[in-house]
Design an enzyme around this catalytic site. Structure first.
Site, short mmCIF file in Angstrom:
data_model
loop_
_atom_site.label_atom_id
_atom_site.label_comp_id
_atom_site.label_asym_id
_atom_site.label_seq_id
_atom_site.Cartn_x
_atom_site.Cartn_y
_atom_site.Cartn_z
N ASP A 78 1.76 -0.76 -14.06
CA ASP A 78 2.37 -1.53 -12.98
C ASP A 78 2.71 -2.95 -13.45
O ASP A 78 3.83 -3.44 -13.28
CB ASP A 78 1.43 -1.63 -11.78
CG ASP A 78 0.96 -0.26 -11.31
OD1 ASP A 78 1.52 0.75 -11.77
OD2 ASP A 78 0.03 -0.20 -10.49
N GLY A 103 0.80 -1.22 0.00
CA GLY A 103 0.00 0.00 0.00
C GLY A 103 0.83 1.27 0.00
O GLY A 103 0.41 2.30 0.51
C1 GLA Z 1 -1.71 3.15 -10.53
C2 GLA Z 1 -2.30 2.36 -11.71
C3 GLA Z 1 -1.45 2.56 -12.95
C4 GLA Z 1 -1.21 4.03 -13.24
C5 GLA Z 1 -0.72 4.74 -11.98
C6 GLA Z 1 -0.59 6.23 -12.18
O1 GLA Z 1 -0.47 2.64 -10.15
O2 GLA Z 1 -2.35 0.99 -11.40
O3 GLA Z 1 -2.07 1.93 -14.05
O4 GLA Z 1 -2.36 4.64 -13.75
O5 GLA Z 1 -1.58 4.51 -10.87
O6 GLA Z 1 0.38 6.52 -13.12
#
Ligand code: GLA
Length: 328
Positions: free
Chosen positions: A144, A98
């Site tokens: 991510d 988190g």
């Molecule tokens: C989170 C989401 C990603 C991206 C980021 C902001 O981590 O999972 O897909 O949108 O926020 O860049």
């Protein structure tokens, strides 16, 4: 099976992926390991950071919504990859949970690999992105999962969300990347994440895909808020390209300045910063050896990433670019 996935830190380029934009993340040397035996028709995983185990039946009715949140993530991964054979084992992680370092993408990828998922890093990332959306109900992008799946040791990645590609970008000598927690934990469920996506969709109704839009188009976005959100995306895509150039020419100062401009845009135009994140950035910028700092990931709490002169003393996670998720 021993499956490992790194977490990730995004150096620059946040809230650009959902409109097919650019980002410059890197997979990091903190991550999540699943050590498990395949067999049976249930997944039973214990975790060193979760109180309750995740138990998922692969036959019969689908998983209930009563289990712990991480059980829903495990169940969603199993569903997305079509797992038919179970898994019993343990999950261990060196990632703070988190904090905005993609502990959940790392869990998804490590579980997917342990369950026998195959395919290219992009295919694996897309399955885990769908699992994330299914488990949380939040319309997150590919940043991510693709970073964790396609990481390259020793390099950041220029990620093009529309193309679904990554290109390694070396970090110059003399530059350290340090991640500092703001002290405020975050979750995307119940945050403004989905609302921001809706605002970007509103902007795209007026100007078409933001990836193809230019600054002059912003004037034709009728809604004030949507126009500021889109302005962030356009300026952030340009900063990612400038950051890649700065790294290629070893210009650490310009790279640091771009991080600062990114934070200001996320704070003022995209409005995903918080007082705790702003204070952390300010404190870091006043620290000798810090070239630049910004919130990283979605915002709403979590971590700040700083570009630092190599070896300058600073408390935090000094992370190195790592290879992507794999079976060990
Ligand atoms: C989170 C989401 C990603 C991206 C980021 C902001 O981590 O999972 O897909 O949108 O926020 O860049």
């Amino acid at each position: 099976m021993v499956a490992w996935s790194p977490g990730r830190v995004n150096l620059i380029g946040d809230h650009t992926d959902t409109t097919g934009g650019l980002a410059l993340p890197m997979a990091i040397d903190l991550g999540t390991t699943v050590t498990a035996r395949r067999g049976g028709d249930r997944i039973v995983l214990r975790s060193d950071v979760e109180a309750a185990p995740a138990t998922v039946a692969l036959v019969g009715p689908g998983p209930g919504a009563t289990g712990p949140g991480w059980e829903r993530v495990v169940a969603a991964v199993a569903q997305e990859i079509g797992a038919t054979v179970g898994l019993v084992g343990v999950v261990q992680t060196t990632l703070p949970v988190g904090a905005g370092l993609s502990s959940s993408a790392a869990l998804e990828l490590a579980v997917a690999l342990a369950l026998g998922a195959g395919g290219s890093p992009l295919e694996l990332a897309r399955a885990c992105q769908r699992a994330e959306q299914r488990a949380t109900g939040v319309p997150t992008g590919i940043l991510d999962q693709l970073t964790c799946a396609a990481g390259v040791a020793g390099a950041a990645l220029l990620l093009d969300a529309r193309a679904g590609t990554v290109r390694p970008v070396g970090l110059p000598d003399g530059l350290d990347i340090v991640v500092v927690h703001s002290g405020q934990s975050r979750t995307l469920v119940g945050s403004g994440y989905a609302e921001r996506q809706a605002e970007l969709a509103r902007a795209e109704l007026d100007v078409g895909p933001l990836r193809d839009a230019v600054v002059a188009d912003l004037a034709s976005i009728g809604d004030d808020v949507a126009r500021r959100r889109a302005r962030h995306v356009l300026s952030e895509n340009a900063r990612v390209e400038a950051a890649v150039d700065a790294l290629a020419s070893g210009d650490r100062r310009t790279f640091g300045a771009l991080l600062g401009a990114s934070h200001a845009s996320l704070r003022d135009d995209f409005e995903v910063s918080t007082p705790a994140l702003d204070d952390t950035v300010e404190r870091l910028l006043a620290t000798p050896g810090v070239l630049g700092a910004r919130l990283t990931g979605a915002g709403f709490g979590g971590c700040v990433v700083a570009a630092v002169e190599a070896g300058a003393p600073l408390d935090g996670w000094r992370v190195r670019p790592s290879a992507g998720a794999r079976l060990l």
